[in-house]
Motif scaffolding. Structure first.
Motif, PDB file in Angstrom:
ATOM      1  N   LEU A 312      79.103  57.538 -22.882  1.00  0.00           N
ATOM      2  CA  LEU A 312      77.956  58.427 -22.738  1.00  0.00           C
ATOM      3  C   LEU A 312      78.283  59.583 -21.810  1.00  0.00           C
ATOM      4  N   LEU A 313      78.951  59.274 -20.693  1.00  0.00           N
ATOM      5  CA  LEU A 313      79.282  60.333 -19.730  1.00  0.00           C
ATOM      6  C   LEU A 313      80.357  61.278 -20.275  1.00  0.00           C
ATOM      7  N   ASP A 314      81.171  60.794 -21.214  1.00  0.00           N
ATOM      8  CA  ASP A 314      82.123  61.709 -21.852  1.00  0.00           C
ATOM      9  C   ASP A 314      81.383  62.829 -22.573  1.00  0.00           C
ATOM     10  N   THR A 315      80.321  62.490 -23.298  1.00  0.00           N
ATOM     11  CA  THR A 315      79.557  63.531 -23.995  1.00  0.00           C
ATOM     12  C   THR A 315      78.889  64.470 -23.014  1.00  0.00           C
ATOM     13  N   VAL A 316      78.434  63.910 -21.883  1.00  0.00           N
ATOM     14  CA  VAL A 316      77.817  64.764 -20.856  1.00  0.00           C
ATOM     15  C   VAL A 316      78.861  65.700 -20.261  1.00  0.00           C
ATOM     16  N   ARG A 317      80.095  65.190 -20.047  1.00  0.00           N
ATOM     17  CA  ARG A 317      81.172  66.029 -19.520  1.00  0.00           C
ATOM     18  C   ARG A 317      81.504  67.163 -20.486  1.00  0.00           C
ATOM     19  N   HIS A 318      81.537  66.848 -21.768  1.00  0.00           N
ATOM     20  CA  HIS A 318      81.832  67.874 -22.763  1.00  0.00           C
ATOM     21  C   HIS A 318      80.741  68.936 -22.809  1.00  0.00           C
ATOM     22  N   THR A 323      81.168  64.664 -14.036  1.00  0.00           N
ATOM     23  CA  THR A 323      80.558  63.331 -13.971  1.00  0.00           C
ATOM     24  C   THR A 323      81.463  62.369 -13.243  1.00  0.00           C
ATOM     25  N   SER A 324      80.849  61.374 -12.660  1.00  0.00           N
ATOM     26  CA  SER A 324      81.601  60.280 -12.045  1.00  0.00           C
ATOM     27  C   SER A 324      80.834  58.988 -12.270  1.00  0.00           C
ATOM     28  N   LEU A 325      81.575  57.904 -12.440  1.00  0.00           N
ATOM     29  CA  LEU A 325      80.986  56.590 -12.681  1.00  0.00           C
ATOM     30  C   LEU A 325      81.612  55.582 -11.738  1.00  0.00           C
ATOM     31  N   GLY A 326      80.783  54.854 -11.042  1.00  0.00           N
ATOM     32  CA  GLY A 326      81.271  53.797 -10.162  1.00  0.00           C
ATOM     33  C   GLY A 326      80.578  52.488 -10.477  1.00  0.00           C
ATOM     34  N   VAL A 327      81.367  51.415 -10.598  1.00  0.00           N
ATOM     35  CA  VAL A 327      80.838  50.073 -10.839  1.00  0.00           C
ATOM     36  C   VAL A 327      81.231  49.215  -9.655  1.00  0.00           C
ATOM     37  N   PHE A 328      80.280  48.602  -9.007  1.00  0.00           N
ATOM     38  CA  PHE A 328      80.522  47.876  -7.763  1.00  0.00           C
ATOM     39  C   PHE A 328      79.947  46.466  -7.864  1.00  0.00           C
ATOM     40  N   GLY A 329      80.594  45.541  -7.229  1.00  0.00           N
ATOM     41  CA  GLY A 329      80.121  44.163  -7.198  1.00  0.00           C
ATOM     42  C   GLY A 329      80.733  43.325  -8.298  1.00  0.00           C
TER      43      GLY A 329
END
Length: 448
Positions: A312-318, A323-329
Motif C-alpha cells: 500500500l505504501l509503495d503506491t503512496v510513494r509513487h 513513506t516509512s513503515l515500522g513494525v515493533f514488538g
C-alpha cells in the motif's frame, strides 16, 4: 391441581377476555330460543304425565314463567354473562321454592350460565365471586329444602331400604354429591375455557411481538448492509482514485519536459486502476453471497491485511510522498477480519493525506503490545482542519474499529505540523499462537 393454579394465576394478571363477535352473539340467541322451546315442551310432557316430584305445582302461568325466566336469558349469555347467571339462578331457586315441575332443562340452563360466566366474564375476579355466591346460595337452599321435607318423612317411604346407611342420611349425601359434581364441573370448565383463551391471546401477542422484532431486525440488517456497501465502496474507490488523480496530475505537469517520468506516472495510474477493479470484483462477489453476516465483508477475504501495508505504501510513494513503515514488538497471528480492518485504517489515513494534507512525508508504525495492537499513521501536512470527525472516511474507520472493540484517535500531531490517526485493538489470544517475533522494519524514504 397445583400446576393448574399456577397457570391460572399467570393468566389472570392484566388480561380481560375480549367481547364476543356478532356471529357468536347470533348463535347465543338461537341457542337460547331452542332451549326455551324445549323447556316448554318438557313442561308440557311433565304436566301430561302428572308427575310432580316437588309437590303440588303452582298455576300454569307461573310454571311457564319460571321455565322461561330460567332459560330465555341464555340468548344473552355471552353479551352480559354476569346478569344472565344471576337471573337464571334466581329463577331456578324460586321455581323450586314454588314447586315448578320442570327441573331437567332448567338445571342444564343453570349449568350453562355458570360455565359462561367463568369463561366469558370480563372482570374475572368479580365473575369468581358471583359464581361462588350462586353455588353457595344453591347449597343453602338444598339444606333448607331438606329441613323442610324432613318432618314430613315417614318410615313407610323407605320400606324397601336395606343399606347400611340411614335412608335420610343417604338421601342427603347423594343430593350433596350430585350438586357438588354439577356445580364443580360448571365452575371448573368455565375456568379452563378462560385460561385456554388467555393463553391463546398471549401466544398471539408474543407472535406479533416476534414478528415485529423480526421486521426490526431485518430493517437493521438492511441498514447494516447499506453501511457495509458504502464503507467498502469508499475503501476500494477512494484510495485508488486519489492515487490515480495525483499521478495523472504529475504526468500532465512533466509530459513535455520529462516523458520518461510521465510514462512512469501513467504506469502507476494503470496499476492503480487494475487494483481498484480487482477489489471491486471481490466486493461484488461478497455482495452476491446469500445473507452474509455482519462481518462477512471483513472475514471472507484474506487477500488484504496488515501483511500488505508495505505494498500500500509503495503506491503512496509513487504518488509523491516519502513513506516509512515500522513494525515493533512480537507479532501474533491476527483474525483475518482484524488484519483487514487494520489495513483499511492505514489505507484511509494515507488516502486523506494524499487528498487533503499537502504533506511530503507519511510515517506508519505498527506496534504489537502484550494484549493490544496499535496502528499509528502520521503526516507532516499543513492542510486545512478538514480531517476532524465529519468525513465519511473517518466515520467508516470508527465503525470498523468499534466493531472490534477498539478505540480511534484523530487530530493534529503534538510538537509539530501534521495530522495523526491512532487506532488500538485488543488482541484475541484464542485466535492462534504467537508468530515468530519480527525485527523492526523501516522502509527507505523515497519520492517520485
Amino acid at each position: 391441581m397445583e400446576g393448574w393454579a399456577v397457570d391460572k394465576q399467570s393468566a389472570v394478571e392484566g388480561w380481560q377476555r375480549p367481547r364476543p363477535d356478532a356471529r357468536r352473539l347470533r348463535i347465543d340467541v338461537g341457542i337460547g330460543l331452542v332451549v326455551t322451546a324445549m323447556t316448554l315442551l318438557s313442561l308440557t310432557l311433565t304436566r301430561s304425565v302428572g308427575f310432580y316430584a316437588f309437590g303440588h305445582p303452582p298455576t300454569l302461568f307461573e310454571q311457564v314463567l319460571w321455565a322461561v325466566l330460567a332459560t330465555l336469558p341464555l340468548c344473552l349469555r355471552r353479551r352480559w354473562p354476569d346478569a344472565v347467571a344471576v337471573v337464571v339462578s334466581a329463577a331456578f331457586i324460586v321455581g323450586q321454592v314454588r314447586h315448578a315441575p320442570e327441573q331437567q332443562l332448567t338445571s342444564g340452563a343453570l349449568f350453562a350460565a355458570i360455565y359462561t360466566l367463568g369463561a366469558w366474564g370480563r372482570d374475572h375476579r368479580r365473575a369468581s365471586w358471583i359464581r361462588g355466591g350462586i353455588i353457595a346460595a344453591m347449597f343453602v337452599w338444598l339444606g333448607i329444602s331438606y329441613l323442610i321435607a324432613l318432618p314430613g318423612l315417614s318410615a313407610a317411604e323407605f320400606a324397601d331400604a336395606d343399606g347400611p346407611v340411614s335412608p335420610i342420611l343417604a338421601s342427603a349425601i347423594n343430593g350433596v354429591l350430585v350438586n357438588v359434581l354439577i356445580f364443580g364441573f360448571a365452575y371448573f370448565f368455565g375456568e379452563l375455557s378462560w385460561i385456554a383463551e388467555s393463553r391463546r391471546q398471549q401466544v398471539e401477542a408474543q407472535g406479533a411481538q416476534l414478528l415485529a422484532a423480526k421486521e426490526e431486525e431485518s430493517a437493521r440488517t438492511v441498514l447494516h448492509e447499506r453501511l457495509r456497501i458504502a464503507r467498502e465502496l469508499h475503501d476500494v474507490v477512494a484510495h485508488h482514485v486519489s492515487v490515480m488523480g495525483v499521478q495523472a496530475s504529475a504526468a500532465r505537469r512533466v509530459l513535455d519536459r520529462n516523458p520518461a517520468q510521465a510514462k512512469q506516472a501513467l504506469t502507476a495510474v494503470e496499476q492503480s486502476a487494475r487494483t481498484a477493479v480487482d477489489e471491486l470484483h471481490r466486493m461484488l462477489g461478497l455482495l452476491r453471497q446469500g445473507d452474509p453476516g455482519p462481518e462477512a465483508a471483513d472475514a471472507a477475504p484474506a487477500a488484504f491485511g496488515l501483511h500488505r501495508v508495505a505494498e500500500l505504501l509503495d503506491t503512496v510513494r509513487h504518488a509523491g510522498l516519502e513513506t516509512s513503515l515500522g513494525v515493533f514488538g512480537d507479532a501474533v497471528e491476527l483474525p483475518e477480519s482484524l488484519s483487514l480492518t487494520g489495513y483499511r485504517v492505514v489505507q484511509e489515513a494515507a488516502t486523506n493525506t494524499l487528498k487533503h494534507a499537502g504533506a511530503t512525508k507519511l510515517d506508519v508504525r505498527i506496534r504489537y503490545h502484550a494484549d493490544e495492537l496499535e496502528l499509528d499513521v502520521a503526516d507532516d501536512g499543513r492542510g486545512p482542519a478538514r480531517r476532524g470527525a465529519g468525513g465519511l472516511g473517518l466515520i467508516g474507520m470508527r465503525e470498523r474499529v468499534a466493531a472490534h472493540s477498539g478505540s480511534l484517535e484523530t487530530g493534529p500531531r503534538t510538537g509539530g505540523p501534521g495530522f495523526r490517526v491512532r487506532a488500538r485493538f485488543p488482541i484475541p489470544r484464542q485466535g492462534g499462537q504467537a508468530g515468530s517475533p519480527p525485527k523492526p522494519v523501516s522502509l527507505p524514504s523515497a519520492s517520485v
